[in-house]
Scaffold this motif. Structure first.
Motif, mmCIF file in Angstrom:
data_model
loop_
_atom_site.group_PDB
_atom_site.id
_atom_site.type_symbol
_atom_site.label_atom_id
_atom_site.label_comp_id
_atom_site.label_asym_id
_atom_site.label_seq_id
_atom_site.Cartn_x
_atom_site.Cartn_y
_atom_site.Cartn_z
ATOM 1 N N GLN A 367 0.833 -1.213 0.000
ATOM 2 C CA GLN A 367 0.000 0.000 0.000
ATOM 3 C C GLN A 367 0.860 1.252 0.000
ATOM 4 N N ASP A 368 1.924 1.254 0.799
ATOM 5 C CA ASP A 368 2.815 2.405 0.857
ATOM 6 C C ASP A 368 3.518 2.640 -0.479
ATOM 7 N N GLN A 369 3.974 1.547 -1.105
ATOM 8 C CA GLN A 369 4.655 1.664 -2.404
ATOM 9 C C GLN A 369 3.698 2.186 -3.487
ATOM 10 N N LEU A 370 2.481 1.669 -3.479
ATOM 11 C CA LEU A 370 1.495 2.137 -4.469
ATOM 12 C C LEU A 370 1.194 3.615 -4.289
ATOM 13 N N SER A 371 1.103 4.073 -3.041
ATOM 14 C CA SER A 371 0.846 5.488 -2.769
ATOM 15 C C SER A 371 1.955 6.362 -3.324
ATOM 16 N N ARG A 372 3.203 5.950 -3.092
ATOM 17 C CA ARG A 372 4.350 6.741 -3.578
ATOM 18 C C ARG A 372 4.420 6.739 -5.105
ATOM 19 N N THR A 373 4.141 5.585 -5.700
ATOM 20 C CA THR A 373 4.146 5.499 -7.174
ATOM 21 C C THR A 373 3.103 6.433 -7.781
ATOM 22 N N PHE A 374 1.912 6.436 -7.207
ATOM 23 C CA PHE A 374 0.832 7.283 -7.701
ATOM 24 C C PHE A 374 1.217 8.754 -7.627
ATOM 25 N N GLU A 375 1.745 9.183 -6.495
ATOM 26 C CA GLU A 375 2.095 10.595 -6.295
ATOM 27 C C GLU A 375 3.203 11.053 -7.243
ATOM 28 N N SER A 376 4.076 10.137 -7.649
ATOM 29 C CA SER A 376 5.206 10.515 -8.512
ATOM 30 C C SER A 376 4.824 10.563 -9.988
ATOM 31 N N ASN A 377 3.624 10.078 -10.328
ATOM 32 C CA ASN A 377 3.198 10.027 -11.724
ATOM 33 C C ASN A 377 2.551 11.336 -12.163
ATOM 34 N N ASN A 378 2.528 11.560 -13.501
ATOM 35 C CA ASN A 378 1.746 12.671 -14.037
ATOM 36 C C ASN A 378 0.271 12.277 -14.061
ATOM 37 N N GLU A 379 -0.597 13.219 -14.427
ATOM 38 C CA GLU A 379 -2.037 12.988 -14.328
ATOM 39 C C GLU A 379 -2.509 11.850 -15.228
ATOM 40 N N ILE A 380 -1.913 11.721 -16.401
ATOM 41 C CA ILE A 380 -2.340 10.668 -17.321
ATOM 42 C C ILE A 380 -1.963 9.298 -16.784
ATOM 43 N N LYS A 381 -0.755 9.162 -16.224
ATOM 44 C CA LYS A 381 -0.348 7.885 -15.644
ATOM 45 C C LYS A 381 -1.153 7.554 -14.392
ATOM 46 N N LYS A 382 -1.543 8.589 -13.646
ATOM 47 C CA LYS A 382 -2.403 8.348 -12.480
ATOM 48 C C LYS A 382 -3.737 7.738 -12.915
ATOM 49 N N LEU A 383 -4.318 8.298 -13.988
ATOM 50 C CA LEU A 383 -5.582 7.759 -14.477
ATOM 51 C C LEU A 383 -5.395 6.341 -15.006
ATOM 52 N N LYS A 384 -4.278 6.118 -15.688
ATOM 53 C CA LYS A 384 -3.985 4.772 -16.199
ATOM 54 C C LYS A 384 -3.909 3.776 -15.047
ATOM 55 N N MET A 385 -3.270 4.130 -13.952
ATOM 56 C CA MET A 385 -3.165 3.263 -12.778
ATOM 57 C C MET A 385 -4.557 2.954 -12.226
ATOM 58 N N HIS A 386 -5.391 3.974 -12.147
ATOM 59 C CA HIS A 386 -6.759 3.793 -11.647
ATOM 60 C C HIS A 386 -7.547 2.843 -12.545
ATOM 61 N N LEU A 387 -7.448 3.015 -13.871
ATOM 62 C CA LEU A 387 -8.192 2.161 -14.789
ATOM 63 C C LEU A 387 -7.715 0.716 -14.724
ATOM 64 N N ASP A 388 -6.407 0.511 -14.597
ATOM 65 C CA ASP A 388 -5.880 -0.856 -14.500
ATOM 66 C C ASP A 388 -6.445 -1.577 -13.276
#
Length: 617
Positions: A367-388
């Protein structure tokens, strides 16, 4: 003292707005010199004046013929010989309007009558017909083809309207489109235009990217070369709410209506509702795996492995997932189990996961790693992570078949890869665009070429509505689309699938409602028949160059009420740079030779092959 008019003949027949003239002489001079003025003779298309007391009825010549008064094909004496008083020239006229008290107006109040004399239309009368009010601001566009009369178009009537520029390749339509706005920026209103209006040019072929295009200084102009084949291009600012929209993403991803569109709608609605940050989405997706592991046989058999695969793609640490991968499913107890210190442990069915299970499975670290990965991404990659993760979430309990979504996600990967190169997602666009914004799509792939015009158009239109709705219009936006048939083709509309209609619906709303909000559309196309009839019929002013395709000509005939039959018939024979201007901005259709700029013009000239092949290597 006013010079007398040159008398040509007399009305001998009237049928509605069509009149027949018996000419006094057989003269067929193309031009007359009359009291120092060079006037156009009575040839087809030329203006002639019908004099009725103090009223001057303005007409155009639509046809001419000769009538033999003495011989007919039935007479025995018919021998084709010309007799001085035998042949009469008959001209047919079409009524256009009247000049009354020094002003030209289109009206049916006055009609020609038998016995009215016909005279050449003088320069003064032409000035009144073609001219604008003395105090009315106008731009010069060229000269009339027949009379060589300077043609000016009123600024308010032209630019506060939707404009169509149509013509075959090589007819001069790109030059005309550029000339209209170049002349506008050359007016005395230049500084005020820069302060109060914005112009967006969607350029599919890269014709308007030159430094001097439209005569706007570099400080007030931005050129966006949208390129999907490189990572360091200038990105187009797009407001988050317009990109993260289920309708738009459905079109971008070419989503199928049965299962893929509903999936996207649910996923995007959740995204917009939750407004995830790193901690929020990490807690949500770890909650998904906890629910999968405690659902017994309610969860699909591959749900756990699907979740691990997605999570592992965002966390480059395989060891974190070893315990999750090692879980076994006990079919009799309908629960996952693992061995810890030699003891068999079962994850409780349909109840919250125990703390010791969470610790063993490294879920807190994940959970901690996923949180850090999300915060470091741009908006498009954040949405991609959510859709996956949403794919896993929505398919884990058998309500949606993952096999139906896999083709969609292959397209999502490709589309997001392109989007990252061309779009900058921002919270606000109020200070992101300049007075003139040229969006060149010549280096964009098909998905982006289809998406960007619609996305930009909806965004700037909605923003204009927010500013203006219920208030006085103090700022305007002007959207200029070259090669408009690329995105406004009604043949792509698929009734029954609402999301497929979305693209055309956006532009149909703009062209129906845009004027009241100070939003104006200019369309240029070589194939007007491919443009939605709804959009074409709402256009107010047209500049038509040569068109020869029968389908295009029929479309214009059906959608342009201001184009008369004689003008319509001349469209296929127009030369390069010649155009018919018709619409609300002018009272009668005008044939014009559009002035061509020597240097500052679009890069759309025909290639001189012999010159190219003559160059020494």
């Amino acid at each position: 003292m006013t010079n007398p008019s040159k008398k040509l003949g007399v009305i001998v027949g009237v049928d509605g707005d069509v009149s027949e003239v018996g000419m006094y002489h057989m003269s067929n001079d193309a031009q007359y010199i009359w009291y120092g003025e060079l006037l156009t003779g009575p040839k087809v298309g030329a203006f002639l004046t019908v004099n009725q007391n103090d009223i001057k009825i303005i007409t155009t010549v639509s046809s001419e013929k000769v009538v033999d008064q003495q011989n007919t094909v039935r007479s025995k004496e018919f021998d084709n010989r010309f007799h001085k008083d035998s042949i009469n020239r008959i001209i047919t006229l079409k009524t256009k309007g009247v000049i009354e008290e020094g002003k030209f107006q289109v009206t049916s109040q006055y009609v020609p009558m038998i016995g009215n004399e016909i005279t050449l239309t003088t320069k003064l009368e032409l000035d009144i017909i073609y001219g604008v009010e003395n105090d009315e601001a106008a731009i010069y566009i060229g000269k009339s083809i027949l009379e060589g009369q300077p043609i000016k178009i009123p600024i308010n009537k032209l630019f506060a309207s939707h404009i169509g520029v149509f013509g075959n390749t090589g007819s001069g339509k790109s030059n005309t489109l550029h000339k209209l706005y170049l002349q506008l920026f050359r007016t005395k209103y230049n500084k005020s235009i820069i302060n109060t209006s914005q112009f967006y040019v969607i350029d599919f072929n890269g014709e308007y990217t030159g430094e001097e295009m439209f005569g706007v200084d570099a400080s007030d102009k931005m050129i966006y070369e949208i390129a999907t084949n490189k990572d360091n291009g200038i990105k187009l600012p797009v407001k988050k709410e317009y990109l993260f929209n289920a309708d738009i993403l459905s079109i971008l991803f070419d989503a199928r209506s049965a299962t893929q569109v509903p999936f996207l709608r649910r996923a995007i609605n959740l995204w917009n509702e939750k407004k995830f940050d790193g901690d929020g989405i990490a807690k949500f997706v770890v909650g998904t795996i906890k629910k999968i592991l405690t659902s017994g046989d309610a969860a699909s058999s591959d749900a756990k492995d699907n979740w691990i695969s997605v999570a592992n793609s965002f966390i480059n640490n395989d060891s974190l997932f070893n315990e999750l991968k090692g879980l076994e499913y006990h079919s009799q107890r309908k629960a996952y189990m693992y061995m810890n210190d030699g003891e068999r442990k079962y994850i409780n069915d349909k109840s919250d996961m125990l703390h010791e299970d969470t610790v063993y499975l490294n879920l807190n670290q994940i959970q901690d790693q996923l949180s850090r990965t999300f915060e470091s991404n741009n908006e498009i990659k954040k949405l991609k992570m959510h859709l996956d993760f949403q794919k896993v979430h929505q398919t884990s309990w058998k309500s949606t078949n993952i096999e139906h979504l896999n083709p969609l996600f292959s397209r999502i990967d490709t589309a997001f890869s392109s989007l990252e190169k061309v779009i900058e997602v921002v919270e606000d666009i109020s200070d992101k665009y300049k007075t003139l914004n040229i969006i060149s799509l010549v280096y964009a792939n098909q998905e982006i070429t289809r998406l960007i015009p619609m996305l930009l158009s909806k965004m700037i239109y909605d923003e204009q509505k927010k500013v203006v709705a219920g208030k006085e219009v103090t700022k305007t936006k002007h959207l200029i689309i070259d090669e408009a048939h690329n995105i406004l083709n009604a043949d792509y509309r698929n009734s029954g699938d609402d999301w497929q209609d979305y693209r055309l619906s956006v532009f149909e709303e703009i062209i129906k409602e845009g004027r009241k909000f100070g939003f104006y559309l200019t369309l240029s196309s070589q194939r007007p028949a491919d443009i939605s009839p709804t959009i074409l019929s709402q256009t107010h002013n047209y500049l038509i160059h040569r068109l020869v395709n029968e389908k295009d000509l029929r479309m214009l005939e059906n959608t342009m009420p201001t184009l008369d039959k004689s003008s319509y018939q001349k469209i296929p024979s127009l030369g390069q740079g010649e155009a018919i201007i018709t619409g609300n901005a002018i009272q009668v259709p005008i044939f014009v030779k559009i002035d061509k700029e020597e240097k500052n013009r679009p890069s759309s000239d025909d290639i001189n092959l012999t010159e190219l092949w003559s160059k020494k290597l």
